[in-house]
Write a protein that holds these residues in place. Structure first.
Motif, PDB file in Angstrom:
ATOM      1  N   TRP A 245       9.341  -1.917   5.998  1.00 10.98           N
ATOM      2  CA  TRP A 245       8.940  -1.480   4.656  1.00 10.98           C
ATOM      3  C   TRP A 245       9.654  -0.181   4.270  1.00 10.98           C
ATOM      4  O   TRP A 245      10.130  -0.037   3.154  1.00 10.98           O
TER       5      TRP A 245
ATOM      6  N   ARG B 161      -7.135  -0.069   0.025  1.00  8.94           N
ATOM      7  CA  ARG B 161      -7.721   0.147   1.351  1.00  8.94           C
ATOM      8  C   ARG B 161      -9.234   0.150   1.325  1.00  8.94           C
ATOM      9  O   ARG B 161      -9.889  -0.381   2.213  1.00  8.94           O
TER      10      ARG B 161
ATOM     11  N   GLU C 116       4.307  -6.081   0.432  1.00  6.34           N
ATOM     12  CA  GLU C 116       3.418  -6.357  -0.682  1.00  6.34           C
ATOM     13  C   GLU C 116       3.609  -7.823  -1.028  1.00  6.34           C
ATOM     14  O   GLU C 116       4.653  -8.209  -1.532  1.00  6.34           O
TER      15      GLU C 116
ATOM     16  N   VAL D 206       0.480   1.729   4.528  1.00 11.77           N
ATOM     17  CA  VAL D 206      -0.594   0.851   4.042  1.00 11.77           C
ATOM     18  C   VAL D 206       0.096  -0.335   3.378  1.00 11.77           C
ATOM     19  O   VAL D 206       0.603  -0.220   2.258  1.00 11.77           O
ATOM     20  N   THR D 207       0.191  -1.437   4.123  1.00 11.49           N
ATOM     21  CA  THR D 207       0.895  -2.626   3.618  1.00 11.49           C
ATOM     22  C   THR D 207      -0.006  -3.845   3.746  1.00 11.49           C
ATOM     23  O   THR D 207      -1.046  -3.816   4.394  1.00 11.49           O
ATOM     24  N   ASP D 208       0.446  -4.940   3.143  1.00 10.06           N
ATOM     25  CA  ASP D 208      -0.088  -6.264   3.445  1.00 10.06           C
ATOM     26  C   ASP D 208       0.651  -6.780   4.681  1.00 10.06           C
ATOM     27  O   ASP D 208       1.686  -6.223   5.070  1.00 10.06           O
TER      28      ASP D 208
ATOM     29  N   ARG E  78      -2.874  -3.648   1.009  1.00 14.84           N
ATOM     30  CA  ARG E  78      -2.075  -2.944   0.002  1.00 14.84           C
ATOM     31  C   ARG E  78      -2.386  -3.495  -1.392  1.00 14.84           C
ATOM     32  O   ARG E  78      -2.589  -2.749  -2.340  1.00 14.84           O
ATOM     33  N   SER E  79      -2.435  -4.828  -1.488  1.00 19.00           N
ATOM     34  CA  SER E  79      -2.680  -5.477  -2.782  1.00 19.00           C
ATOM     35  C   SER E  79      -4.077  -5.185  -3.328  1.00 19.00           C
ATOM     36  O   SER E  79      -4.236  -4.956  -4.523  1.00 19.00           O
TER      37      SER E  79
END
Lengths: 119, 380
Positions: free
Chosen positions: B176, B116, B17, B204-206, B112-113
């Motif tokens: 993560w 989606r 994130e 689900v990440t950046d 993520r930020s």
């Protein structure tokens, strides 16, 4: 071109007919498109008898909603489509289940399937 | 084309994130500067740009603007998570044709930020939309149902993939998800699309990354040991899961055959496998389709910790999309990990004597498959 493949398909749905296309070599084509895949040859329309078997099955579980069926059905004429099976619990929809097409009361009507023995 | 170009620099952007306000192109720039620093090249050396992200339809234009690069060759091919393997393949063609000399391949995502749904605009598929599939997971769940039906693959075998990824992630400080994870944990997690639970699905990440591709000759003059592109293959078979000809046979059979054929090596020769793990079914399919085992045997292949650290097969050594980082199009990070393994930079998770690696990318709903066979100097 006066009418798109999508418009033809939709008009058939309104008449409660599941339309698909046929290539010059006799192979079934779905979803509707302008030309035969692999050759670009013109396609003819045909109407499915609406009978087939579940090829793949899942249950979609969205937060706050009832679980719902999503399947791929192989129609007996030789084409495949995404749909859902109503008439039994979504987790009981098995691969290989024989199914029959029905139409919803939506505008335009949407094709869905029920187990063949319930049809 | 075997061995004509090499990956000279590789880097991740910030992952997980990222700081509020950072954009996808910020992450591309950050990774690009790190990858250039890695090999000792300057921004002013770059004359070929390659980039893709779901958030920017014209990604190389954004990257060029931000970096102040006016490239003489540009390629924003967007074929999902496999884009970057294709970019490396296209970069070597461009370098061979003297269309560019220093190719920068970059990726950045803030999914993520920003969430989606706003990061990945799904095109409307009129013949699927009425049935409300939860894409992409519904597509992969359908393929999984078919694999279980045809070959008897079990949910426990799928869970092995997630558990092995977690064990690798525990060796990667940048991962993560590093907490304990058991087969039971995976099986008992909430179901998303049967038979896939949330632990069968990627994070689900950046995140983002970049690699620098130059001629093999030039790579030898740079800071880091060259990682040679020995073979590359691309293939795609459909866009929509309902149009996939056979849900248990992917176009990786074609891309893999092309890449292995060109490299002149066999799957048994490969020391490190980075196979796109968007869902636990995907490495199983790719092990089969790339020829690491026979069709239908992927489930049995991963059993008993075989792909976990200390197992026979080093698969997804960074923890993969399942436990390390999945910004939406993970392929670039698979290439970065393959490069680092071949350079021997991976610390606790380093695979001993790694000379040959495969980085395999998947895009869409098992739609696009691109394979790179990479090797160190001893493999030329």
């Amino acid at each position: 071109m006066r009418e798109s493949p999508a418009a033809t398909f939709e008009a058939q749905c309104r008449a409660r007919r599941l339309a698909f296309q046929v290539a010059p070599d006799g192979s079934a084509v779905f979803p509707p498109r302008l030309a035969a895949p692999g050759t670009g040859a013109p396609l003819q329309w045909s109407v499915s008898a609406g009978r087939g078997a579940v090829y793949a099955a899942t249950v979609v579980r969205r937060r706050g909603e009832e679980p719902s069926s999503v399947v791929l059905v192989d129609l007996d004429e030789g084409f495949r489509m995404m749909s859902r099976v109503d008439g039994l619990a979504p987790e009981d929809v098995r691969i290989g289940l024989r199914v029959t097409a029905r139409f919803t009361e939506d505008d335009p009507p949407v094709v869905f399937f029920v187990p063949e023995d319930a049809a | 084309m075997r061995g004509t170009v090499a990956i000279a620099g590789a880097a991740e952007s910030d992952l997980g994130e990222v700081a509020p306000g950072l954009t996808p192109v910020d992450l591309m720039v950050q990774a690009s500067l790190r990858a250039l620093e890695d090999c000792g090249l300057q921004v002013s050396d770059v004359d070929g740009l390659f980039a893709a992200t779901t958030q920017l339809p014209m990604a190389t234009l954004n990257l060029g603007e931000q970096l102040g690069v006016r490239p003489r060759y540009t390629d924003a091919t967007q074929i999902g998570g496999s884009s970057f393997m294709a970019h490396v393949d296209h970069a070597r063609a461009a370098i061979a044709a003297s269309l560019c000399d220093v190719a920068l391949v970059a990726y950045g995502s803030t999914q993520r930020s920003v969430g989606r749904s706003s990061a990945s605009v799904q095109e409307v598929a009129p013949y699927e939309a009425p049935y409300r599939p939860l894409l992409p997971v519904t597509g992969y769940a359908l393929a999984t149902s078919r694999h279980m039906h045809e070959f008897g693959t079990t949910r426990e075998q799928l869970a092995e993939v997630a558990v092995a990824a977690r064990a690798w992630a525990q060796l990667n400080p940048k991962a993560w998800s590093r907490g304990a994870l058991s087969i039971d944990d995976v099986l008992r997690s909430p179901m998303v699309c049967d038979p896939l639970t949330v632990r069968d699905c990627c994070l689900v990440t950046d995140g983002g990354g970049a690699v620098v591709v130059v001629s093999a000759q030039r790579a030898r003059t740079l800071r880091r040991p060259p990682v040679h592109v020995l073979g590359a293959g691309e293939a795609h078979s459909h866009r929509h899961i309902s149009s996939m000809p056979d849900l248990v046979r992917t176009a990786a059979a074609e891309s893999g055959a092309r890449a292995f054929g060109e490299a002149g090596v066999r799957p048994a020769d490969i020391d490190v496998l980075e196979l796109y793990d968007a869902f636990t079914i995907t490495p199983i399919l790719f092990l089969e389709d790339l020829g690491f085992c026979a069709k239908g045997e992927g489930g049995a292949f991963v059993e008993g910790g075989r792909i976990a650290p200390g197992g026979e097969v080093a698969l997804n050594t960074n923890g993969g999309g399942l436990s390390y980082c999945h910004p939406g199009m993970y392929g670039l990070l698979a290439i970065v990990e393959a490069v680092r393994q071949l350079r021997g930079e991976c610390g606790e998770r380093q695979v001993a004597g790694a000379h040959l690696a495969v980085a395999h990318g998947n895009g869409g709903v098992l739609s696009s498959q691109c394979t790179l066979v990479l090797g160190d100097e001893t493999t030329l």
